[in-house]
Design a protein around this motif. Structure first.
Motif, PDB file in Angstrom:
ATOM      1  N   ARG A 127      -3.177 -21.144  23.917  1.00 55.29           N
ATOM      2  CA  ARG A 127      -3.724 -19.813  23.683  1.00 55.29           C
ATOM      3  C   ARG A 127      -3.915 -19.059  24.990  1.00 55.29           C
ATOM      4  O   ARG A 127      -3.611 -17.871  25.093  1.00 55.29           O
ATOM      5  CB  ARG A 127      -5.056 -19.916  22.931  1.00 55.29           C
ATOM      6  CG  ARG A 127      -4.910 -20.274  21.456  1.00 55.29           C
ATOM      7  CD  ARG A 127      -6.191 -19.965  20.701  1.00 55.29           C
ATOM      8  NE  ARG A 127      -7.311 -20.755  21.212  1.00 55.29           N
ATOM      9  CZ  ARG A 127      -7.649 -21.951  20.767  1.00 55.29           C
ATOM     10  NH1 ARG A 127      -6.941 -22.523  19.794  1.00 55.29           N
ATOM     11  NH2 ARG A 127      -8.687 -22.591  21.263  1.00 55.29           N
ATOM     12  N   LYS A 130      -0.590 -17.975  26.197  1.00 55.12           N
ATOM     13  CA  LYS A 130      -0.125 -16.809  25.441  1.00 55.12           C
ATOM     14  C   LYS A 130      -0.870 -15.554  25.873  1.00 55.12           C
ATOM     15  O   LYS A 130      -0.265 -14.490  26.067  1.00 55.12           O
ATOM     16  CB  LYS A 130      -0.308 -17.041  23.939  1.00 55.12           C
ATOM     17  CG  LYS A 130       0.644 -18.076  23.354  1.00 55.12           C
ATOM     18  CD  LYS A 130       0.409 -18.247  21.864  1.00 55.12           C
ATOM     19  CE  LYS A 130       1.357 -19.284  21.259  1.00 55.12           C
ATOM     20  NZ  LYS A 130       1.102 -19.483  19.803  1.00 55.12           N
ATOM     21  N   GLU A 131      -2.201 -15.674  26.010  1.00 56.47           N
ATOM     22  CA  GLU A 131      -2.980 -14.514  26.424  1.00 56.47           C
ATOM     23  C   GLU A 131      -2.558 -14.054  27.819  1.00 56.47           C
ATOM     24  O   GLU A 131      -2.448 -12.856  28.081  1.00 56.47           O
ATOM     25  CB  GLU A 131      -4.473 -14.859  26.407  1.00 56.47           C
ATOM     26  CG  GLU A 131      -5.030 -15.075  25.005  1.00 56.47           C
ATOM     27  CD  GLU A 131      -6.467 -15.545  25.024  1.00 56.47           C
ATOM     28  OE1 GLU A 131      -6.996 -15.760  26.149  1.00 56.47           O
ATOM     29  OE2 GLU A 131      -7.069 -15.701  23.955  1.00 56.47           O
ATOM     30  N   THR A 132      -2.318 -15.036  28.696  1.00 60.58           N
ATOM     31  CA  THR A 132      -1.874 -14.690  30.054  1.00 60.58           C
ATOM     32  C   THR A 132      -0.528 -13.974  30.014  1.00 60.58           C
ATOM     33  O   THR A 132      -0.303 -12.980  30.721  1.00 60.58           O
ATOM     34  CB  THR A 132      -1.776 -15.947  30.925  1.00 60.58           C
ATOM     35  OG1 THR A 132      -3.042 -16.605  30.946  1.00 60.58           O
ATOM     36  CG2 THR A 132      -1.366 -15.589  32.349  1.00 60.58           C
ATOM     37  N   VAL A 134       0.700 -12.297  27.496  1.00 60.06           N
ATOM     38  CA  VAL A 134       0.513 -10.961  26.928  1.00 60.06           C
ATOM     39  C   VAL A 134      -0.054 -10.016  27.973  1.00 60.06           C
ATOM     40  O   VAL A 134       0.401  -8.868  28.126  1.00 60.06           O
ATOM     41  CB  VAL A 134      -0.423 -11.036  25.698  1.00 60.06           C
ATOM     42  CG1 VAL A 134      -0.817  -9.637  25.241  1.00 60.06           C
ATOM     43  CG2 VAL A 134       0.274 -11.765  24.555  1.00 60.06           C
ATOM     44  N   GLU A 135      -1.075 -10.508  28.719  1.00 62.90           N
ATOM     45  CA  GLU A 135      -1.655  -9.668  29.759  1.00 62.90           C
ATOM     46  C   GLU A 135      -0.624  -9.339  30.831  1.00 62.90           C
ATOM     47  O   GLU A 135      -0.538  -8.203  31.309  1.00 62.90           O
ATOM     48  CB  GLU A 135      -2.862 -10.368  30.386  1.00 62.90           C
ATOM     49  CG  GLU A 135      -4.051 -10.505  29.426  1.00 62.90           C
ATOM     50  CD  GLU A 135      -5.189 -11.278  30.053  1.00 62.90           C
ATOM     51  OE1 GLU A 135      -5.006 -11.747  31.201  1.00 62.90           O
ATOM     52  OE2 GLU A 135      -6.240 -11.407  29.408  1.00 62.90           O
TER      53      GLU A 135
END
Length: 230
Positions: A127, A130-132, A134-135
């Protein structure tokens, strides 16, 4: 008990029975212990303390047997002492088995927790990744948009500059044309001035010649009239 009633012997026997029951209860607690290791260590410490107290009371009972005057009482107390000693040894065996079973259960539970924790950690890492991503993607997109806006502004500025240069170029060309026209006019004026200057000189010369001719004519006439004999 099979020996004669004796207050100290009865009290000692009751305490032995109490410690035996407490040890059995603690052993059962160890079997049922879900962990952690600190709880198991605390239970083992309590069992050791109870075993120490039980051993002392069995030794006291054995000493009381030796102090009995009647043989029958002495033999009965010794038999009870041996029975309690065997029971204590049995409890020790049960205690060791309970410790092994509890440690095995705790180890299995910790392994399961580690596996679940590893899975949860992997999920959290995925997660987080993925967040990294996306950012990072959003940051890159914003950077590209910012660059695109800057390029558009540069293009607009370039267009304005080109338009200004084109206007300036036309102005320069027009100025050059005006300069060329003015230069032609100046050359023409110069030629006219030179022409007028030459004509003025010619006119002066002609006037001078005419005047000289006139004077010569006048002198000639005067001479003929005044000095006819010459």
């Amino acid at each position: 008990m099979a020996y004669s009633a004796d207050v100290h012997v009865r009290i000692c026997g009751q305490e032995i029975i109490k410690y035996d029951l407490e040890i059995k209860a603690l052993i059962q607690d160890i079997r049922d212990c879900p962990g952690p290791q600190s709880t198991l260590l605390e239970l083992n410490s309590q069992v050791k303390e109870k075993f120490s107290q039980l051993r002392l009371r069995i030794q006291d009972l054995e000493q009381m047997a030796r102090e009995q005057d009647r043989e029958t009482d002495r033999l009965a107390i010794q038999a009870e002492t041996e029975s309690q000693r065997r029971q204590m040894l049995s409890n020790r065996t049960a205690w060791r088995k309970a410790i092994v079973a509890c440690k095995l259960a705790i180890d299995n539970m910790e392994k399961d927790e580690l596996l679940r924790g590893g899975e949860n950690q992997s999920s959290r890492q995925r997660r987080a990744t993925k967040e990294t991503l996306v950012e990072t993607s959003s940051s890159i997109t914003e950077s590209l948009m910012s660059i695109s806006r800057m390029m558009a502004e540069q293009v607009n500025q370039s267009e304005d500059t080109i338009s200004t240069l084109a206007t300036s170029s036309r102005t320069v060309q027009e100025t050059n044309e005006e300069f060329r026209n003015m230069t032609g006019t100046i050359h023409l004026g110069r030629k006219l001035i030179l022409k007028y200057n030459r004509r003025e000189l010619t006119d002066k010369l002609l006037i001078f010649l005419a005047l000289a001719l006139f004077l010569a004519t006048v002198l000639y006439i005067l001479k003929k009239r005044l000095f006819p004999f010459i």
